[in-house]
Design a protein around this motif. Structure first.
Motif, mmCIF file in Angstrom:
data_model
loop_
_atom_site.group_PDB
_atom_site.id
_atom_site.type_symbol
_atom_site.label_atom_id
_atom_site.label_comp_id
_atom_site.label_asym_id
_atom_site.label_seq_id
_atom_site.Cartn_x
_atom_site.Cartn_y
_atom_site.Cartn_z
ATOM 1 N N PRO A 128 6.191 4.131 6.703
ATOM 2 C CA PRO A 128 5.056 4.782 7.375
ATOM 3 C C PRO A 128 3.787 3.946 7.260
ATOM 4 O O PRO A 128 3.525 3.307 6.239
ATOM 5 C CB PRO A 128 4.926 6.110 6.617
ATOM 6 N N GLY A 129 3.002 3.942 8.314
ATOM 7 C CA GLY A 129 1.765 3.180 8.306
ATOM 8 C C GLY A 129 1.966 1.725 8.681
ATOM 9 O O GLY A 129 3.048 1.313 9.119
ATOM 10 N N ARG A 290 1.317 15.080 5.944
ATOM 11 C CA ARG A 290 1.084 14.185 7.087
ATOM 12 C C ARG A 290 0.496 12.850 6.629
ATOM 13 O O ARG A 290 0.838 11.794 7.164
ATOM 14 C CB ARG A 290 0.150 14.851 8.089
ATOM 15 N N TYR A 291 -0.368 12.908 5.644
ATOM 16 C CA TYR A 291 -1.027 11.704 5.125
ATOM 17 C C TYR A 291 -0.003 10.754 4.508
ATOM 18 O O TYR A 291 -0.015 9.545 4.768
ATOM 19 C CB TYR A 291 -2.075 12.134 4.096
ATOM 20 N N GLY A 293 3.126 10.667 5.188
ATOM 21 C CA GLY A 293 4.068 10.234 6.209
ATOM 22 C C GLY A 293 3.497 9.337 7.272
ATOM 23 O O GLY A 293 4.229 8.865 8.149
ATOM 24 N N SER A 294 2.177 9.062 7.207
ATOM 25 C CA SER A 294 1.557 8.235 8.261
ATOM 26 C C SER A 294 0.748 7.064 7.725
ATOM 27 O O SER A 294 0.489 6.109 8.456
ATOM 28 C CB SER A 294 0.653 9.102 9.139
ATOM 29 N N GLU A 295 0.353 7.095 6.439
ATOM 30 C CA GLU A 295 -0.475 6.035 5.870
ATOM 31 C C GLU A 295 0.315 5.253 4.822
ATOM 32 O O GLU A 295 0.905 5.844 3.908
ATOM 33 C CB GLU A 295 -1.737 6.625 5.239
ATOM 34 N N TYR A 299 1.791 6.469 1.134
ATOM 35 C CA TYR A 299 3.233 6.354 0.949
ATOM 36 C C TYR A 299 3.562 5.515 -0.289
ATOM 37 O O TYR A 299 4.480 5.834 -1.051
ATOM 38 C CB TYR A 299 3.837 5.723 2.205
#
Length: 356
Positions: A128-129, A290-291, A293-295, A299
């Motif tokens: 992720p990210g 969400r944080y 899983g996206s940054e 992660y």
């Protein structure tokens, strides 16, 4: 069995041979018929006639016998002080050799984890990210903001009316995760500086721990692998640096600060900045998922938490001898609980264990 044989058996059963403990027995006699002559002492280790011969016999046999008089009606102090037998050292060396295959497997797993950590979290685009070579300006800005809010110092200063520098307003869940990992990293300092296998690592522990504070497990994983190397008999412990002395002598303060920051981080995640419209507990939990899983930064923090959970009981378990004897059982049980185990270790560290 004679009284002398019973005496020798009692000494042996209490660990007089092959231990570092000293056992002292006072044998008093009021009549010549009740005096005990231990056979082993009478024939093999009789009382030396001079201090020089006493030292010579102690160095040769590991047994010291002293007394005020050998007269049967007088009191005599018999002290047995056995040195560590060479056989015990050989047994320890043999146990170390027997554990070599397991250590080699552990080292291979740790070096593989280091390779995966660098490749997956820094270089490859699949996690992720964004990888480090494609990092966005927004990620950099968030990292700078999180660093400015290190240990919530600026937010707390602003809250009490000190506005020398304004704290960036970030989501409390992001700030809480960041400071929780950094606070846990702080707690590792005393156990690293008192690790009895730190002599395997020839580099600077100050540099290692300093980089760990900013890049976390990127540098801790190699240390965990290197400490499994065979000991270099020609290498001796280096004197602790000023930072190392500070972290060990002030370990209780380090534990209090690190533990407080970790607890405050958890509370801040769900209750911090109540007037900034970040929502309730459920909203903040959704943001945290969400944080992560996206940054890439968030992660990576989850990876750090998982690895810290494994490294903490491992390091503490190898260094329980540095803990106060009255607290060994408590620390041994708590070492499996994240954060709390290291807090217990730092609070119960022996004052004279800066070098173990």
């Amino acid at each position: 069995m004679t009284l002398g044989d019973q005496f020798i058996s009692r000494l042996a059963s209490k660990g007089c041979r092959g231990t570092k403990m000293a056992w002292r027995l006072i044998l008093c006699s009021r009549s010549s018929n009740s005096w005990i002559y231990p056979p082993a002492l009478l024939y093999s280790h009789s009382l030396p006639r001079s201090a020089a011969s006493a030292r010579e016999r102690e160095g040769r046999d590991g047994l010291k016998v002293s007394g005020r008089s050998r007269h049967r009606r007088s009191a005599c102090l018999i002290a047995c002080r056995a040195k560590k037998r060479s056989g015990m050292v050989e047994d320890e060396q043999q146990a170390w050799e027997d554990g070599r295959p397991l250590r080699q497997v552990q080292q291979a797993a740790l070096w593989a984890a280091e390779a995966a950590y660098i490749l997956w979290l820094f270089l490859l685009p699949y996690a992720p990210g964004d990888p480090i070579w494609a990092i966005k300006s927004t990620t950099i800005n968030d990292l700078v903001g999180l660093s400015l809010n290190f240990f919530f110092i600026l937010p707390w200063m602003n809250a009490v009316g000190i506005h020398v520098l304004e704290a960036p307003v970030l989501h409390p869940a992001a700030e809480g995760l960041f400071n929780f990992v950094i606070g846990w990293t702080l707690l590792f300092a005393p156990v690293l500086y008192t690790d009895h296998r730190r002599d395997r690592y020839s580099g600077s522990l100050d540099v290692l721990w300093g980089f760990q504070m900013f890049l976390t497990n990127t540098f801790l994983i190699p240390y965990m692998a290197i400490r499994l190397n065979d000991m270099d008999v020609k290498h001796s412990y280096n004197k602790l640096s000023q930072l190392g002395s500070l972290m060990t002598k002030g370990s209780s303060i380090v534990g209090a600060i690190g533990g407080t920051v970790c607890v405050a981080s958890a509370l801040w995640t769900f209750f911090g900045r109540p007037d900034a419209a970040f929502g309730g507990i459920a909203d903040r939990w959704d943001f945290l998922l969400r944080y992560v899983g996206s940054e890439r930064l968030a992660y990576a923090f989850i990876w750090d938490i998982c690895l810290y959970t494994m490294f903490q009981p491992w390091l503490i378990g190898d260094n329980l001898h540095n803990v106060k004897k009255s607290s060994v059982s408590i620390v041994s049980n708590l070492r499996f609980i994240p954060v709390l185990g290291l807090v217990a270790y730092t609070l119960c560290l022996e004052d004279d264990k800066s070098i173990s």
